[in-house]
Design an enzyme around this catalytic site. Structure first.
Site, PDB file in Angstrom:
ATOM      1  N   ARG A 118       0.838  -1.210   0.000  1.00  0.00           N
ATOM      2  CA  ARG A 118       0.000   0.000   0.000  1.00  0.00           C
ATOM      3  C   ARG A 118       0.869   1.255   0.000  1.00  0.00           C
ATOM      4  O   ARG A 118       0.471   2.289   0.505  1.00  0.00           O
ATOM      5  CB  ARG A 118      -0.917   0.000   1.210  1.00  0.00           C
ATOM      6  CG  ARG A 118      -0.180  -0.169   2.522  1.00  0.00           C
ATOM      7  CD  ARG A 118      -1.061   0.265   3.628  1.00  0.00           C
ATOM      8  NE  ARG A 118      -0.476  -0.084   4.911  1.00  0.00           N
ATOM      9  CZ  ARG A 118      -0.967   0.314   6.042  1.00  0.00           C
ATOM     10  NH1 ARG A 118      -2.036   1.070   6.062  1.00  0.00           N
ATOM     11  NH2 ARG A 118      -0.408  -0.022   7.171  1.00  0.00           N
ATOM     12  N   GLY A 160      -4.797  -1.764  -0.087  1.00  0.00           N
ATOM     13  CA  GLY A 160      -3.814  -0.773  -0.523  1.00  0.00           C
ATOM     14  C   GLY A 160      -3.993   0.594   0.120  1.00  0.00           C
ATOM     15  O   GLY A 160      -3.299   1.547  -0.227  1.00  0.00           O
ATOM     16  N   ASP A 212      10.850  -6.966   8.333  1.00  0.00           N
ATOM     17  CA  ASP A 212      10.433  -6.041   7.273  1.00  0.00           C
ATOM     18  C   ASP A 212      10.295  -4.623   7.815  1.00  0.00           C
ATOM     19  O   ASP A 212      10.138  -3.678   7.037  1.00  0.00           O
ATOM     20  CB  ASP A 212       9.117  -6.499   6.623  1.00  0.00           C
ATOM     21  CG  ASP A 212       8.024  -6.773   7.635  1.00  0.00           C
ATOM     22  OD1 ASP A 212       8.277  -7.536   8.584  1.00  0.00           O
ATOM     23  OD2 ASP A 212       6.924  -6.222   7.502  1.00  0.00           O
ATOM     24  N   ASP A 219       8.041   2.381  10.509  1.00  0.00           N
ATOM     25  CA  ASP A 219       6.769   1.713  10.700  1.00  0.00           C
ATOM     26  C   ASP A 219       6.202   1.938  12.100  1.00  0.00           C
ATOM     27  O   ASP A 219       6.511   1.229  13.038  1.00  0.00           O
ATOM     28  CB  ASP A 219       6.878   0.216  10.394  1.00  0.00           C
ATOM     29  CG  ASP A 219       5.655  -0.228   9.632  1.00  0.00           C
ATOM     30  OD1 ASP A 219       4.554   0.061  10.098  1.00  0.00           O
ATOM     31  OD2 ASP A 219       5.818  -0.841   8.558  1.00  0.00           O
TER      32      ASP A 219
END
Ligand code: AMP
Ligand code: MG
Length: 501
Positions: free
Chosen positions: A101, A134, A260, A270
């Site tokens: 996304r 997304g 990740d 993140d």
């Protein structure tokens, strides 16, 4: 037929954009544009950051800015891509994740000469979307905006927030929510999971290309090293050892330390279920999906080390042609994380306690304080901030909530004072230095939640903007905002946080 097509809106030239990542082999990413949204509206644009990036946005009105940062209008020179990566999520390997996304528009060279990625997050489906839509909801976008900017102001390496827009389209999670897009700025978006993506496919050439790219972009000084890939591993370990120590020194809990979400540049990336601890408890976990406390406050160094071990594994063939020797080198480097982390931790904690010199017993002094804090559920931030007042002469019982409540701090304070007696600095100088490392303001969960709720429920962005203002100067007293320093009242306490997905 050319004369029949609708004229494309001219691409605004906001910067000299480049795309070094798009020069890497084609299987590193997918090329595609963001999916346009219905009615973009600019919620926030970070002008100081735009200036730092050298963006030329003077000619763009608010509607044009909204269109650019919604992905409806692609800036001149951008080469939009979605990056491929894999990752270990809560210990389990997922061979294909990737930007499901997010779209990387390209890179700009900032006023300091550093290359920075500009990425839209929530910009529509990509070949990596799997079952996802997304998109991003407004709440998590504002959350990332607030917390990443707060981290930056605290002096902790982190991705930045350049803009937030609402899309005018709903997203469906447990409920219908307003959709939004965050523009994220990062030193790069290469993750440990990017290396794992290629290593898991046995694509050694790609791993080497990626390692060379990372060295060229983030660790140039290592290019001439005799063993550049080993040097890279050690340098990444060093940056993360420091990063996690910095996190823990402000009570930050990342919440989803998957590979990740482990950047090669050493930036915090993140900001999903991340949160700051109020009352000190090393076992604190906020994330709703971290039931076992894998990423609890006190587990973060071990989690980072585990992630870096996954990185080391991908580099093995580059470390030495003899597998046993490569493994030995990797193990040595990974084992070395602990000493590096401990050193950063102790250095930072000495500063927090106002110690300018080092003595053998300092680690125990820190530990003893944390034990008292744990025992009394003392507020992490207020305790350290309050110590600066105590250092400048106040009796600790008068230095605010954590100290006033009980007599349990008495013994520790005596011990600390006798340690301070062997320090060269004057009390006032020490207190001033302490206030530069012990923030008065952190993004407290209840404030973050209140700001999000006002925005999402009532389209009231005032609390969001106020909070952002306070958090931009976390080490200053800011009397007008004193209430933002307070821990939550019992009814305000936030016990759980959620991923933005
Ligand atoms: P995160 O939890 O944000 O670190 O995301 C983990 C993975 O899930 C990444 O590959 C994301 O791109 C993907 N992802 C998260 N949310 C969505 C979404 N709404 N649509 C598509 N992919 C998503
Ligand atoms: Mg992620």
């Amino acid at each position: 037929m050319e004369h029949l097509s609708t004229p494309a809106r001219p691409r605004p030239a906001i910067a000299a954009m480049s795309s070094s990542y798009a020069r890497l082999p084609e299987h590193f990413f997918a090329r595609l544009d963001p999916t346009p949204v219905a009615t973009p509206r600019l919620i926030k644009f970070n002008r100081p950051l735009a200036a730092e990036l050298g963006l030329d946005v003077g000619g763009l009105d608010e509607a044009a800015l909204a269109a650019v940062f919604a992905g409806n209008l692609i800036p001149d020179g951008a080469e939009p891509i979605a990056q491929a990566y894999a990752g270990h999520q809560f210990g389990h390997f997922v061979p294909q994740l990737g930007d499901g996304r997010a779209i990387l528009l390209g890179e700009v060279r900032d006023v300091n000469g550093r290359l920075r990625d500009i990425q839209l997050k929530g910009s529509g489906r990509t070949p990596f979307s799997r079952a996802g839509d997304g998109r991003a909801a407004l709440g998590p976008v504002l959350r990332e905006y607030l917390i990443s900017e707060a981290m930056y102001a605290l002096g902790i390496p982190a991705t930045r927030a350049l803009a937030a827009v609402t899309t005018g389209e709903p997203v469906y999670r447990e409920q219908r929510l307003p959709g939004a897009i965050l523009t994220r700025v990062a030193a790069s978006h290469v993750r440990v999971g990017t290396f794992e993506y290629f290593a898991a496919r046995g694509d050694g050439d790609a791993v080497r290309r990626l390692a060379d790219y990372v060295i060229g972009r983030h660790y140039r000084e290592l290019a001439q090293s005799r063993q550049p890939y080993l040097a890279l591993l050690q340098a990444v370990i060093e940056r993360h050892a420091r990063l996690v120590a910095l996190w823990m020194q402000v009570g930050f809990i990342h919440g989803v330390m998957n590979t990740d979400n482990t950047s090669l540049s050493g930036e915090t990336i993140d900001f999903g279920p991340c949160a700051f601890m109020d009352a000190y408890d090393p076992a604190t976990v906020f994330s709703s999906i971290d039931g076992r406390g894998r990423y609890a406050y006190a587990n973060q160094a071990a989690a980072a080390q585990w992630n870096l071990a996954r990185f080391a594994e991908t580099l093995l063939p580059l470390l030495d042609p003899i597998p046993e020797r490569a493994l030995e080198l990797a193990n040595e480097a990974i084992t070395g994380f602990t000493a590096r982390f401990d050193a950063h931790w102790l250095t930072g904690m000495r500063e927090k306690l106002g110690l300018a010199t080092a003595e053998d017993g300092d680690g125990e002094l820190v530990q003893a304080l944390l034990e008292v804090m744990h025992l009394t559920a003392a507020d992490f931030t207020l305790t350290f901030r309050g110590l600066a007042d105590v250092a400048s002469g106040a009796h600790h019982a008068a230095a605010g909530a954590p100290f006033a409540e009980t007599g349990v701090f008495d013994e520790w304070i005596l011990r600390w004072r006798s340690r301070l007696a062997r320090e060269p600095r004057e009390a006032a100088e020490r207190a001033a230095a302490m206030r530069q490392v012990n923030p008065a303001f952190i993004p407290r969960n209840h404030r973050v939640e209140q700001a999000i709720e006002a925005a999402v429920e009532r389209e009231d962005f005032l609390p969001f903007n106020d909070l952002l203002t306070v958090l931009s100067r976390p080490y200053e007293a800011q009397a007008a905002f004193a209430a933002y320093a307070n821990p939550p009242a019992p009814g305000e306490r936030v016990l759980q946080t959620f991923c933005g997905t």
